[in-house]
Design a protein around this motif. Structure first.
Motif, mmCIF file in Angstrom:
data_model
loop_
_atom_site.group_PDB
_atom_site.id
_atom_site.type_symbol
_atom_site.label_atom_id
_atom_site.label_comp_id
_atom_site.label_asym_id
_atom_site.label_seq_id
_atom_site.Cartn_x
_atom_site.Cartn_y
_atom_site.Cartn_z
ATOM 1 N N PHE A 76 80.568 68.102 9.518
ATOM 2 C CA PHE A 76 81.455 67.527 8.493
ATOM 3 C C PHE A 76 82.724 68.367 8.349
ATOM 4 O O PHE A 76 82.679 69.595 8.249
ATOM 5 N N THR B 119 88.885 65.432 8.438
ATOM 6 C CA THR B 119 88.637 64.232 9.260
ATOM 7 C C THR B 119 87.618 63.314 8.589
ATOM 8 O O THR B 119 86.949 62.525 9.255
ATOM 9 N N TYR B 120 87.521 63.418 7.287
ATOM 10 C CA TYR B 120 86.494 62.675 6.530
ATOM 11 C C TYR B 120 86.684 61.162 6.648
ATOM 12 O O TYR B 120 87.786 60.642 6.546
ATOM 13 N N LYS B 121 85.569 60.464 6.895
ATOM 14 C CA LYS B 121 85.553 59.003 6.914
ATOM 15 C C LYS B 121 84.354 58.523 6.100
ATOM 16 O O LYS B 121 83.278 59.107 6.158
ATOM 17 N N TYR C 288 73.271 65.026 12.678
ATOM 18 C CA TYR C 288 74.573 65.321 13.296
ATOM 19 C C TYR C 288 74.468 65.479 14.817
ATOM 20 O O TYR C 288 75.425 65.938 15.447
ATOM 21 N N SER D 270 81.230 57.375 8.538
ATOM 22 C CA SER D 270 80.938 58.231 9.677
ATOM 23 C C SER D 270 79.571 57.873 10.247
ATOM 24 O O SER D 270 78.712 57.306 9.558
ATOM 25 N N GLU E 122 77.329 64.453 17.135
ATOM 26 C CA GLU E 122 78.488 64.247 16.264
ATOM 27 C C GLU E 122 79.010 65.593 15.779
ATOM 28 O O GLU E 122 78.233 66.535 15.587
ATOM 29 N N ASP F 110 79.090 65.986 2.790
ATOM 30 C CA ASP F 110 79.727 64.669 2.724
ATOM 31 C C ASP F 110 79.485 64.054 1.347
ATOM 32 O O ASP F 110 78.338 63.820 0.947
#
Length: 1207
Positions: free
Chosen positions: A503, A507-509, A497, A512, A500, A569
């Motif tokens: 988590f 805003t979860y993708k 991370y 990522s 970045e 995640d």
């Protein structure tokens, strides 16, 4: 035309008048203010004047007139060209000689001020004459060229153009005129290009051709000397550059066929390489291009390899190549120098070809070669930020690592660390990065790739090569390589991370940056595990056993650490499970305790999409696992499908636990299946499948037609804009609940885990055969009804409660929506987001209906496929083929082209898996019904496309038409590839399937007659619909599909040249209908690129059948102006050229010259594509995907992890 124009006063008298008329006509054509009527009249006159007998003479006078505009002189040259191309055979020897003299005179008259198109046209006419008369009645051509060469630089350039064009058309194209001369022109070219001493030494017994060549040097020597002059002084001016590029362009054409030793004796190779140091990009590009084609040659003797390839491994040459690469490798992706970038890509491909020759002939490498420096050059190219520059070097490194002679050499092993480092960085999912990313590789990729499919294919190939390198390196240095890879992964996991945000669910993708980092490292580890497993399998001495233990211990420690990490995640969790399963089914497969730990982790992580587990060979452990699985199932499984997946985990564990006695296992598995089998035998289910109305009721859709009518949905243009009312929502829920109660999906899940990817003859496979043999007859009756009714659902005639004006609503409801690259508006994600937004609307309701019907239909297909894997346990039922064909094909034409293509893809493995002994009763009803429906469906759909195209207007929205045509091409291609698979001559038989006990073998046939192809060719019931489909496919407007069909038909034509039960009938059909279809397509400009394919098929028909039937001749004689003596002469020439495919093709194309379609660019409507802007063959290869290797027909849950862990 009169050969002595000065004697013929008629041409002289009319000359001024005709010249004036031509000039006036050309003026009108090019004058913007001319009226259309006047321009059309002038154009008609210009076209008509070409047919005048004196046209070439008029053309010569116009072309010679230096005071005339260039466009007039060019038109004059076109008159000469027309006479040569179309009337040469009518000229007397005197006229032909006069025409040659005019062209020679025009050649000497070219000057530096002439535009390039004048000199190019003169060269083109020279070559056209040479193809017709050189070596026959024109014997001094070489001398004339030498005389022209001794003139100015303009004349040298003209000679180079003539030589290059002559070489291209004799050796590199399917030019009809050149091919008709057979090998005469080939020998003549070799004679005049090769130095006399090389010919005398290499071919001392050859027939001398002193009357063709002039002087002992040969053109290769003259060209090499000219190239030396261009670069001798180091600094290259514009004239030298232009001359050098032209010379190298001619070398490029010649270098593919010239005697290799002559490149050494003339110092041509040395001088081409010297151009690389010229610091002039066009000259360097031309040199690299020439070297690319030289090293693209497939055969080199040991001496040729030493003399031509060996120098590329010398220190001096490698340093030159490195310097050139370093000079080029400054291309800025944000402001690309296109010339340098093109040279960089071509340089990489040239290096690939050198490496390929090294990999193929390592024993030919001369002593003193510095392979370590060459490998270092490959590594530098591989590291290039442009993946298109990198991939050829990456590809050849894979080949070299795979080589027994080179792969373990110290020179290449020294690169292992850097190879692993580079591949680790390049295994990131580039396709998941945004198009506007600042990543340099993405910026280059945007420049190189135009379409999404090509982008995905290219990146897939790149990733595959990276994976292979990691796998090979680990296989050769397992301990050190794994230490490096796992250490690198630790660094990533510890800093995943960095830079970045943490988590956040809001805003979860799915893509990522942290996930992409982890995914790239895990992909490297998975490739490493494959290499590790191969090393473990291959080695077996006491020393390596100790290394095995150390490696296994280290791997388990690292994996334990991985399982101890906490990730929020869900996609990362999923990825961790995938990797953990890779350890369990790979190097740590024997560690049962570790396997249980992973399975426990999987269940606790709650990832039902991946119910992967490990082999438990102890019944007590199984009972513990069963309790846990059932507990988790009851907790998290909210629907029948998910519960079935959990249950399938238990089934597969017991099925693959080979250390447990087979009898109790089989009894336990049989008990597991019984509730499901009872569902299939339920009389209520059979009654629900007995009619369309009952089937609708079974799906909860008995009120659907009334609902649609009451809402007048046919009058609503945009269903997405209309929210679903309460009754519609109730219908939607009822339909989903009804689908969940059906036994289809549960059966598919269990069958998939019990039969897929099992080796025939293995204990689990034999057990699956015994389990399903007694249950298949209980499932099949209702399964076939499911398929039949789900396909009948697409036929509007069955929706009897709908008014006639609402029949189109059926097609609208049942036509699948999907995103198509390059056609659909917006991105894929936007499309699926839009689909999700319409769930609560009428469009969402329609989507639910088609999804339900599609699930039933395609699940039925899949079950049939699984049954086919059981061999005779499925195919031996004598009563099966008829009902199966009826269920699959009775209503097949009601399906959309997309759905029909899925049906074709499904039937292919069922046909392939049919055992030889079952063909005679199984295949005829299946294949005959299939091809009847395919022919009907494809023909109707292509007719519909053609009619719509003719009626189209400028205001039409072309998006839907493009979608429809794209889908139809998919169906056409799927059908054609099915034909290719069935009738391909070299196609092997499927592996032998297990036999049912007490089954009596049929009559034996000879090995040459036991292929599927030979069975079809001797079975009229199948052969007739297949050939009829192929005949109609020759007219379907899909050039790729037509090319395949033409090839298939060529392969079967000779099969019916003799006597036999069906041969005369088939021979007559091919001689008439197939031949007519070929001629019709040959005449169609759309198929201009396939003319050689059609011509070869026509040649095959004429050669094979004219001795036995007059039909082919009758068809051809029915063509306008086809003279019998001309046809007879062509047929005689075909028989003489029976071993020369190219010449046969040329004979047919010459015979049908007046009937052939003309390419659009030849009609002047579009410019001819610029060959320089086309991708090379190697680039095209990296842009394509092996369809079979990437087949995505799989629709069952991915339980491969389960399957792989047992045994």
């Amino acid at each position: 035309m009169n050969g002595n124009a000065s004697v013929n006063g008629h041409a002289e008298e009319r000359g001024p008048e005709i010249y004036a008329q031509i000039l006036r006509a050309l003026e009108i054509i090019h004058e913007p203010r001319s009226s259309n009527v006047h321009r059309q009249d002038a154009t008609r006159y210009i076209e008509e004047i070409r047919s005048d007998e004196q046209a070439p003479y008029h053309g010569f006078r116009l072309a010679s007139a230096k005071d005339q505009p260039d466009i007039v002189r060019h038109y004059g040259l076109s008159l000469i060209e027309y006479g040569v191309r179309h009337r040469w055979s009518e000229y007397t020897p005197e006229q032909s000689r006069a025409l040659r003299d005019w062209v020679v005179t025009l050649s000497h008259g070219t000057v530096d001020s002439d535009p390039p198109y004048i000199a190019n046209k003169v060269a083109e006419i020279w070559v056209e004459i040479a193809k017709r008369s050189w070596g026959l009645d024109w014997l001094d051509m070489d001398e004339l060229l030498v005389q022209l060469w001794d003139g100015s630089m303009v004349h040298k350039a003209l000679v180079l153009t003539i030589l290059e064009t002559l070489s291209d058309e004799v050796f590199g194209s399917d030019d009809t005129t050149a091919a008709l001369r057979g090998s005469d022109l080939n020998r003549a070219c070799v004679e005049i290009f090769t130095p006399a001493n090389v010919l005398a030494e290499d071919f001392p017994d050859r027939e001398t051709a002193a009357h063709i060549r002039y002087g002992v040097d040969g053109w290769l020597s003259r060209m090499a000397d000219l190239l030396d002059w261009c670069i001798r002084e180091g600094k290259v001016d514009e004239n030298q550059r232009s001359c050098g590029v032209k010379t190298l362009s001619t070398f490029k054409s010649v270098i593919t066929w010239i005697i290799p030793r002559s490149l050494v004796t003339t110092h041509a190779l040395h001088r081409i390489c010297a151009c690389l140091a010229a610091s002039n990009v066009p000259l360097q590009l031309a040199a690299v291009d020439s070297l690319y084609y030289l090293y693209n040659r497939s055969k080199f003797s040991e001496d040729d390899f030493r003399d031509l390839v060996g120098p590329m491994f010398q220190d001096e040459t490698i340093q030159l190549l490195k310097q050139l690469y370093d000079w080029l490798n400054v291309v800025d992706p944000t402001d690309i120098d296109e010339a340098k970038y093109l040279l960089l890509k071509k340089f990489s491909e040239m290096v690939f070809n050198i490496g390929r020759l090294l990999e193929e002939k390592p024993s030919f490498v001369p002593e003193g070669s510095n392979l370590g420096e060459f490998f270092d050059l490959l590594l530098k190219v591989m590291k290039n930020q442009s993946l298109h520059v990198s991939i050829p070097a990456l590809h050849i490194l894979v080949k070299l690592l795979n080589s027994d002679d080179i792969g373990s050499s110290p020179a290449i092993m020294a690169l292992f660390s850097e190879l692993l480092e580079t591949c680790s960085h390049r295994l990131v999912r580039f396709e998941s990065l945004p198009m506007d990313s600042s990543n340099l590789s993405i910026i280059f990729l945007n420049e190189d790739v135009d379409t999404i499919p090509e982008r995905h294919a290219f990146l897939g190939n790149y990733a595959r090569f990276c994976n292979q390198i990691v796998e090979l390196v680990v296989q050769k240095q397992p301990i050190d390589a794994l230490y490096h890879i796992l250490g690198q992964a630790d660094q990533v996991l510890d800093h995943v991370y960095d830079g970045e945000p943490p988590f956040e669910a809001s805003t979860y993708k799915k893509t990522s940056v942290p996930y992409l980092r982890i995914d790239a490292q895990f992909t490297v580890i998975e490739a490493a595990l494959k290499g590790c497993l191969k090393w473990l399998t291959a080695s077996g001495n006491p020393k390596t056993e100790h290394e095995h233990e150390i490696m296994s211990s280290n791997l388990q420690v690292w994996c334990d650490r991985l399982l101890g990490l906490i990730f929020e995640d869900p996609i990362v969790k999923q990825r961790v499970i995938q990797l953990a399963v890779g350890f369990a089914i790979g190097p740590l497969k024997r560690n049962a305790q570790f396997a249980f730990k992973i399975f426990d982790y999987i269940l606790d992580t709650r990832c039902p999409e991946y119910p992967a587990c490990v082999a438990y060979t102890d019944v007590t452990i199984f009972e513990e696992v069963e309790r846990k699985v059932m507990a988790v199932s009851q907790t998290v499984a909210s629907d029948e499908q998910t519960r079935a997946r959990y249950s399938s985990v238990l089934f597969i564990i017991m099925h693959r636990a080979t250390s447990v006695n087979s009898k109790p296992r089989e009894e336990r598995l049989d008990q597991f299946l019984q509730p499901m089998i009872e569902q299939w035998q339920d009389l209520g289910l059979s009654n629900s499948l007995s009619s369309f109305d009952n089937f609708s009721k079974l799906l909860g859709l008995e009120n659907l037609q009334q609902y649609l009518s009451s809402r007048a949905v046919n009058k609503l243009p945009n269903w997405s804009a209309h929210p679903l009312d309460d009754q519609g929502k109730a219908l939607q829920i009822h339909m989903q609940n009804a689908l969940d109660t059906l036994p289809l999906r549960a059966t598919k899940t269990v069958m998939s885990v019990s039969v897929e990817r099992l080796e025939q003859g293995s204990q689990p496979y034999d057990m699956a055969c015994r389990l399903w043999h007694k249950n298949i007859p209980l499932i099949l009756p209702n399964l076939l009804q499911f398929i039949s009714q789900s396909q009948a659902f697409h036929d509007p005639a069955n929706w009897s409660a709908l008014p006639l004006e609402m029949q189109d609503v059926v097609r609208r409801i049942l036509t699948d929506r999907f995103w198509q690259v390059g056609i659909s508006q917006g991105s894929r994600d936007e499309f699926y987001a839009g689909v999700g937004d319409t769930k609560a609307t009428l469009e969402g309701f329609a989507s639910s209906i088609r999804a339900t019907v599609r699930t039933i239909r395609e699940t039925g297909y899949r079950l049939l496929y699984y049954m086919s894997l059981l061999g005779e346990h499925f195919y031996s039922f004598a009563e099966l083929p008829g009902p199966l064909a009826q269920a699959l094909f009775t209503d097949a034409c009601a399906l959309s082209p997309h759905q029909m293509a899925i049906l074709v893809d499904m039937i292919r493995p069922i046909i392939d898996n049919c055992p030889e002994k079952s063909r005679s009763h199984f295949l005829p009803p299946i294949l005959s019904a299939l091809f009847e429906q395919l022919d009907r469906k494809a023909s109707l759909e292509w007719e519909r496309i053609e009619e719509r195209s003719k009626a189209a207007s400028e205001d039409d929205d072309l998006t839907n038409e493009m979608k429809d045509e794209s889908i139809l091409r998919q169906l056409t291609m799927a059908s054609v590839m099915l034909v290719v698979g069935l009738l391909e001559p070299a196609r092997p038989n499927p592996p032998a399937a297990p036999e049912v006990p007490d089954k009596v073998n049929g009559d034996a046939v000879s090995p040459s007659e036991n292929t599927t192809r030979s069975f079809i060719l001797r079975t009229p019931e199948i052969l007739k619909p297949v050939i009829l489909f192929c005949t109609h496919a020759l007219r379907m407007r899909d050039t790729r599909a037509c090319a395949f069909i033409a090839k298939v038909l060529r392969s079967i034509v000779p099969e019916f040249a003799g006597d036999g039960p069906v041969k005369p009938e088939v021979r007559e059909f091919i001689s008439t209908d197939v031949l007519k279809a070929c001629i019709t397509s040959l005449h169609d400009p759309y198929f201009v690129e396939l003319q050689k394919d059609f011509a070869q098929l026509i040649a095959s028909i004429l050669v094979s059948y004219t001795p036995r039937t007059e039909k082919p001749k009758q068809i051809l004689l029915s063509l306008p102006e086809m003279a019998p003596e001309r046809l007879d002469r062509a047929i005689r020439h075909l028989f003489r050229a029976h071993l020369n495919v190219r010449q046969q093709r040329a004979i047919v194309l010459d015979l049908l010259e007046g009937f052939r379609g003309i390419a659009i660019h030849e009609q002047g409507k579009l410019p001819k594509p610029d060959a320089r802007k086309l991708r090379s063959a190697l680039q095209e290869k990296y842009m394509t995907v092996d369809v079979q290797a990437n087949d995505k027909r799989e629709v069952s849950p991915d339980l491969r992890g389960v399957a792989a862990m047992f045994g």
